[in-house]
Motif scaffolding. Structure first.
Motif, PDB file in Angstrom:
ATOM      1  N   SER A  98      80.311 -28.972 -26.232  1.00  0.00           N
ATOM      2  CA  SER A  98      79.473 -29.422 -25.278  1.00  0.00           C
ATOM      3  C   SER A  98      79.564 -28.395 -23.913  1.00  0.00           C
ATOM      4  CB  SER A  98      79.528 -30.648 -24.564  1.00  0.00           C
ATOM      5  OG  SER A  98      80.907 -31.112 -24.276  1.00  0.00           O
ATOM      6  N   LEU A  99      79.649 -27.186 -24.086  1.00  0.00           N
ATOM      7  CA  LEU A  99      79.971 -26.144 -23.129  1.00  0.00           C
ATOM      8  C   LEU A  99      78.922 -25.076 -23.284  1.00  0.00           C
ATOM      9  CD1 LEU A  99      81.923 -24.852 -21.087  1.00  0.00           C
ATOM     10  CD2 LEU A  99      83.011 -23.848 -23.213  1.00  0.00           C
ATOM     11  N   LEU A 100      78.348 -24.652 -22.394  1.00  0.00           N
ATOM     12  CA  LEU A 100      77.361 -23.532 -22.167  1.00  0.00           C
ATOM     13  C   LEU A 100      78.093 -22.560 -21.518  1.00  0.00           C
ATOM     14  CD1 LEU A 100      73.618 -23.476 -21.652  1.00  0.00           C
ATOM     15  CD2 LEU A 100      75.145 -22.027 -20.280  1.00  0.00           C
ATOM     16  N   LEU A 101      78.147 -21.273 -21.920  1.00  0.00           N
ATOM     17  CA  LEU A 101      78.927 -20.275 -21.104  1.00  0.00           C
ATOM     18  C   LEU A 101      77.568 -19.279 -20.481  1.00  0.00           C
ATOM     19  CD1 LEU A 101      81.595 -19.087 -23.679  1.00  0.00           C
ATOM     20  CD2 LEU A 101      81.962 -20.371 -21.354  1.00  0.00           C
ATOM     21  N   TYR A 102      77.609 -19.419 -19.085  1.00  0.00           N
ATOM     22  CA  TYR A 102      76.569 -18.726 -18.452  1.00  0.00           C
ATOM     23  C   TYR A 102      76.663 -17.445 -18.020  1.00  0.00           C
ATOM     24  CZ  TYR A 102      72.246 -18.694 -15.266  1.00  0.00           C
ATOM     25  OH  TYR A 102      71.074 -18.229 -14.894  1.00  0.00           O
ATOM     26  N   ILE A 103      76.361 -16.259 -18.454  1.00  0.00           N
ATOM     27  CA  ILE A 103      76.741 -15.021 -18.111  1.00  0.00           C
ATOM     28  C   ILE A 103      75.625 -14.250 -17.309  1.00  0.00           C
ATOM     29  CG2 ILE A 103      77.593 -12.887 -19.135  1.00  0.00           C
ATOM     30  CD1 ILE A 103      78.390 -14.762 -21.628  1.00  0.00           C
ATOM     31  N   THR A 104      75.924 -13.795 -16.131  1.00  0.00           N
ATOM     32  CA  THR A 104      74.590 -12.865 -15.423  1.00  0.00           C
ATOM     33  C   THR A 104      75.039 -11.441 -15.952  1.00  0.00           C
ATOM     34  OG1 THR A 104      76.304 -12.866 -13.741  1.00  0.00           O
ATOM     35  CG2 THR A 104      74.687 -14.497 -13.524  1.00  0.00           C
ATOM     36  N   VAL A 105      73.966 -10.880 -16.171  1.00  0.00           N
ATOM     37  CA  VAL A 105      73.914  -9.396 -16.609  1.00  0.00           C
ATOM     38  C   VAL A 105      72.729  -8.574 -15.797  1.00  0.00           C
ATOM     39  CG1 VAL A 105      74.736  -9.778 -18.843  1.00  0.00           C
ATOM     40  CG2 VAL A 105      72.088  -9.874 -18.500  1.00  0.00           C
ATOM     41  N   ASP A 106      73.233  -7.198 -15.883  1.00  0.00           N
ATOM     42  CA  ASP A 106      71.902  -6.405 -15.184  1.00  0.00           C
ATOM     43  C   ASP A 106      71.203  -5.927 -16.442  1.00  0.00           C
ATOM     44  OD1 ASP A 106      72.759  -6.529 -12.579  1.00  0.00           O
ATOM     45  OD2 ASP A 106      74.493  -4.919 -12.867  1.00  0.00           O
ATOM     46  N   ASN A 107      70.208  -5.543 -16.264  1.00  0.00           N
ATOM     47  CA  ASN A 107      69.119  -4.995 -17.325  1.00  0.00           C
ATOM     48  C   ASN A 107      69.142  -5.752 -18.544  1.00  0.00           C
ATOM     49  OD1 ASN A 107      68.816  -2.386 -15.956  1.00  0.00           O
ATOM     50  ND2 ASN A 107      71.029  -1.790 -16.526  1.00  0.00           N
TER      51      ASN A 107
END
Length: 125
Positions: free
Chosen positions: A72-81
């Motif tokens: 029950s874990l979501l890894l939220y990753i911000t990226v460019d492009n």
């Protein structure tokens, strides 16, 4: 505090390394046993760092760490492009939701990793 690097326990470390390499991560540190088996790998892509460790290394030490693959874990990753990133990887991974513009102003997509974890990549505008 300066950063957070989740240490994710996995059943198949080599498969995990292969999967995250497809996402552009590289190994920055690894631990091997005297027999030459890799049991821990730190991987990074830009400023995002994950640590992966085999369940076998903690057997009996931390009984509260037990689960089937995923969780029950979501890894939220911000990226460019994000559109280019998506185009580079979408044929190599299990995409759950394609690129979509959210009501809160980001473009996102989600995928399932080889351990059944949910990863959501987002670009904020």
């Amino acid at each position: 505090m300066k950063s957070i690097s989740p240490n994710i326990f996995v059943n198949d470390l080599q498969a995990t390394i292969t999967f995250y390499t497809k996402l552009g991560f590289t190994i920055t540190h690894e631990v091997t046993t005297p027999e030459g088996e890799t049991v821990f790998a730190m991987m990074a892509n830009g400023s995002v760092t994950f640590m992966f460790q085999s369940f076998a290394t903690i057997k009996g030490k931390y009984p509260m760490v037990s689960r089937a693959d995923g969780g029950s874990l979501l890894l939220y990753i911000t990226v460019d492009n994000i559109r280019q990133f998506y185009a580079n990887i979408n044929q190599h991974v299990t995409v759950l939701t394609g690129l979509e513009k959210t009501f809160y102003g980001t473009t996102e997509f989600s995928l399932r990793d080889n351990n059944n974890y949910l990863l959501t990549f987002a670009q904020h505008y």
